[in-house]
Enzyme design. Structure first.
Site, short mmCIF file in Angstrom:
data_model
loop_
_atom_site.label_atom_id
_atom_site.label_comp_id
_atom_site.label_asym_id
_atom_site.label_seq_id
_atom_site.Cartn_x
_atom_site.Cartn_y
_atom_site.Cartn_z
N CYS A 42 27.39 0.87 20.40
CA CYS A 42 27.58 0.77 21.85
C CYS A 42 26.70 1.77 22.58
O CYS A 42 26.03 2.62 21.96
CB CYS A 42 29.05 1.01 22.21
SG CYS A 42 29.62 2.69 21.81
N CYS A 45 27.41 5.46 21.87
CA CYS A 45 26.79 5.95 20.64
C CYS A 45 25.34 6.36 20.90
O CYS A 45 24.87 7.39 20.40
CB CYS A 45 26.83 4.87 19.55
SG CYS A 45 28.49 4.43 18.99
N ASP A 445 6.69 -1.72 -23.95
CA ASP A 445 6.76 -0.27 -23.92
C ASP A 445 7.97 0.14 -24.76
O ASP A 445 8.88 -0.67 -25.00
CB ASP A 445 6.90 0.21 -22.47
CG ASP A 445 7.19 1.69 -22.37
OD1 ASP A 445 6.44 2.47 -22.98
OD2 ASP A 445 8.18 2.06 -21.71
N ASP A 626 8.63 -0.05 -18.06
CA ASP A 626 9.54 0.47 -17.05
C ASP A 626 9.04 1.71 -16.32
O ASP A 626 9.59 2.08 -15.28
CB ASP A 626 10.89 0.82 -17.69
CG ASP A 626 10.82 2.14 -18.46
OD1 ASP A 626 9.90 2.30 -19.28
OD2 ASP A 626 11.68 3.00 -18.22
N ASP A 630 3.42 2.70 -17.05
CA ASP A 630 3.27 1.29 -17.39
C ASP A 630 2.77 0.46 -16.20
O ASP A 630 2.46 -0.72 -16.37
CB ASP A 630 4.61 0.70 -17.86
CG ASP A 630 5.15 1.40 -19.08
OD1 ASP A 630 4.37 1.69 -19.98
OD2 ASP A 630 6.37 1.66 -19.11
#
Length: 729
Positions: A42, A45, A445, A626, A630
């Site tokens: 609002c 805020c 990997d 990951d 890599d």
């Protein structure tokens, strides 16, 4: 960035404001901070947030956007976004810093809303016009029929002008560049159907084809939106790598600390890197001892002891003690940026992959134009009736309109993606399934991919509870990954720490304390007075009675790793293992999994070079990895997969994300991709057979534009139903 934000017009003024807000928010860095405020709702805020922020020393201005739930704050350089978030949290407002990647993604989200809005408009208009057409088909004549036709025109013209913009813009761009694409016959078919319908309506003809034009647009937009959904989650891994760079550094001058933007750091500057901080530059340690997490660059989780004279690289994390580092390479010269450049080159190579639909379009578009032109010329010269010739040309264009071809790939991709998602695999790239279907070589990997990426105490049962209680007391005072593994194992046995006091961590060595006035140590073998002959990962405990106890650790295999590799090999695929780890553990892992080909101590450029060599030899390579080390290999491979636990940059560089811990869905992913390729080819055959049967009827004048539109819709539905067969397990 600017190209991404201004590439396409928005569907509505509110959406048009979003990329503009993103562009404004990103300007004038680093003095402009953007924070998300999810809880504001609002005007009160807005006033409270702006008042709280402007009261902070160094804040020059604060502006809240309630629609986007963001606040843009102009500050002095020393005011951080984290400090602003803390101020807002104290005032009762949840706040999170927004980064450049999140703001740039707004343009992609807007494009999706544009397509969905156009699809909704086309569908709504088509339903209304079809209701009016029912009255005409039911026998309405004269003025009543003409009125329904004119109402249909009033609905259709603005709807087409709005909904078909993507096709018109693409077709105009292709023609301006003196080439043809699939959108050229689409745009011509829509325009010719409209022109013919307006002409028929003006002359009080029996039939108009406004419903055909709208149905055509609706089905084409449906295919376009399905395709967009598969593209929306793909982002540039090179940009993600650049985002890992630390934006600010602590420079030491005359013993004083200065917080400066990284752009102001030069080679030769002395920097302070606090415990838990990321290295902002490449350099050499001048003072201090610590342990470094190099998993971003090597992929291996065990920390490395670091001391004066040792080189460090941007992106490494300082774990246990403050370090003073002399900068040697900054910004684009750093190892992190060189890796980003390597990834960008690899991504540009993958972008040249031509999907099956584009290959079909290269042949299809010219053929459609030739057929329609020949039908028009033949009927015009034979009958001399321009109106009849235009109707038949429109029917040929509509009946050959590539709706089925446009849906052939996205419909199958969506069905296959749904099936794989239920098995724990998220397809990110629109051509990933096509490329995955061609794979004959799989490269894994090791750490974090085939294994969990976290150390696991493997000999807990061989140690009595009394020993583990001392180990627990010291381990809980350390941030070392091996200490965390020891703590978990001891707590799982239900143990409580022994009474050890004065516990402190000694960077680079371990943790020590005192029990009954005598020293207790947990850490490196040489530090506790033990002799270590094995190269396995281990920690040693020295007790007050003079005894020494060795704790062995290993990285546990992911669930399904052995089954996945066995299934891939059984399917005739070549499987390799690459790792930045030492040769001994890599060889042991390869032997355990039955792999004869492996590469150890591989740096990021080594992995990318190995992938490139395999491709040059004719292999179609799938890379599964990951880590940051890599990322270049993931981008270099023909297709790539990363687990959800991977670093953001690795997930972004990959085409497919494995959502769970289990690797067993990987063989099924390849099988589903090959089935999807078969379905795509079946769809192309269905579309081709449909055209072979329907085009002669349209060219012979046996199909009006309305019948052509119905036939086109039937072929599109058939293609979609064939694609849905993939959803069956």
């Amino acid at each position: 960035m600017s190209a991404a934000l201004s590439a396409a017009p928005s569907a509505c003024p509110a959406c048009a404001a979003v990329p503009l807000a993103a562009a404004v928010a990103l300007t004038d860095a680093p003095d402009r901070r953007v924070l998300s405020l999810p809880a504001i709702h609002c005007g009160a805020c807005i006033a409270s947030v702006e008042r709280v922020l402007t009261a902070v020393p160094g804040v020059r201005d604060a502006r809240v956007n309630l629609t986007l739930k963001r606040v843009t704050v102009t500050t002095a350089p020393e005011v951080s976004a984290a400090a602003l978030a803390q101020v807002l949290a104290a005032a009762g407002f949840e706040a999170h810093e927004l980064d450049a990647g999140q703001l740039a993604a707004t343009a992609t989200n807007t494009a999706g809303r544009d397509l969905l809005m156009r699809l909704a408009v086309a569908g709504f208009a088509a339903m209304n016009v079809m209701l009016l057409s029912v009255a005409v088909w039911s026998g309405a004549e004269g003025a009543t029929r003409d009125m329904f036709h004119w109402i249909s025109a009033l609905i259709t013209l603005p709807a087409i002008a709005f909904a078909a913009q993507p096709f018109f813009a693409s077709a105009w761009g292709a023609l301006a560049a003196r080439r043809l694409n699939m959108d050229v016959p689409i745009a011509l078919a829509i325009l010719l159907a409209l022109a013919t319908s307006l002409w028929e309506t003006w002359l009080s003809g029996d039939h108009a084809y406004f419903d055909a034009a709208l149905a055509l647009t609706f089905f084409l937009l449906a295919g376009r939106y399905l395709e967009h959904r598969t593209r929306a989650i793909a982002r540039s891994a090179a940009e993600e790598l650049a985002a890992l760079e630390v934006p600010r550094a602590i420079r030491l001058r005359d013993g004083q600390e200065e917080h400066v933007p990284l752009a102001e750091v030069a080679a030769g500057d002395l920097l302070l890197v606090r415990t838990g901080g990321r290295m902002p530059v490449d350099g050499e340690i001048v003072a201090g001892r610590s342990e470094l997490d190099r998993s971003l660059l090597t992929g291996e989780t065990p920390p490395v002891v670091a001391g004066p004279g040792q080189p460090v690289s941007a992106g490494e994390v300082n774990l246990t003690g403050p370090l003073q580092v002399r900068a040697s390479a900054v910004g684009r010269d750093s190892s992190l940026h060189r890796l980003a450049d390597l990834v960008a080159v690899a991504e540009s190579g993958r972008a040249r992959y031509t999907p099956l639909a584009d290959k079909a379009a290269q042949l299809y578009a010219p053929g459609v134009h030739i057929l329609s032109g020949l039908a028009f010329l033949g009927w015009f010269f034979w009958t001399g009736e321009l109106r009849l010739a235009l109707n038949i040309a429109a029917a040929v264009l509509i009946i050959t309109c590539p709706c089925a071809l446009g849906l052939a790939v996205p419909a199958v991709t969506t069905a296959a993606s749904g099936r794989l998602f239920r098995r724990g695999l998220l397809i990110k790239h629109e051509t990933a399934l096509e490329r995955l279907a061609q794979v004959d070589t799989v490269v894994f990997d090791k750490t974090g991919t085939l294994t969990e990426g976290q150390p696991l105490l493997c000999d807990a049962e061989s140690h009595p509870d009394a020993v583990l209680r001392f180990a627990l007391a010291l381990a809980e005072g350390s941030s070392h990954p091996l200490s965390h593994a020891l703590s978990r194992a001891a707590r799982d046995r239900g143990l409580q720490p022994a009474p050890v006091s004065e516990v402190r961590e000694v960077p680079g060595f371990g943790t020590e304390g005192r029990c009954a006035g005598k020293p207790v140590r947990l850490g490196r073998a040489t530090w506790v007075g033990a002799s270590e002959r094995s190269r396995d990962t281990a920690a040693w405990l020295a007790l007050p009675d003079g005894s020494r106890h060795r704790f062995a650790f290993r990285d546990a295999l992911r669930p399904g790793a052995e089954a996945a590799i066995a299934a891939l090999q059984a399917a005739g695929l070549r499987v390799l293992l690459m790792s930045g780890d030492a040769p001994a553990p890599v060889a042991a892992m390869a032997a355990r999994l039955g792999l004869s080909e492996w590469l150890a101590e591989a740096r990021p450029e080594d992995k990318a070079a190995r992938i490139a060599a395999l491709r040059d030899a004719g292999a179609q390579v799938l890379m599964v990895g990951d880590g940051l080390n890599d990322t270049a290999a993931l981008a270099t491979a023909d297709v790539s997969i990363s687990p959800a636990s991977a670093l953001d940059a690795a997930r972004v560089a990959s085409d497919i994300v494995l959502l769970g811990r289990d690797l067993s869905p990987l063989p099924e992913a390849l099988a589903t991709a090959r089935a999807a390729r078969r379905r795509i080819r079946e769809n192309f055959r269905i579309a081709t057979l449909y055209n072979i049967l329907a085009v002669p009827l349209a060219a012979a004048g046996l199909a009006t534009p309305l019948i052509a539109a119905l036939a086109m819709s039937t072929s599109s539905i058939t293609v979609s139903l064939n694609a849905l067969r993939l959803r069956q397990p």
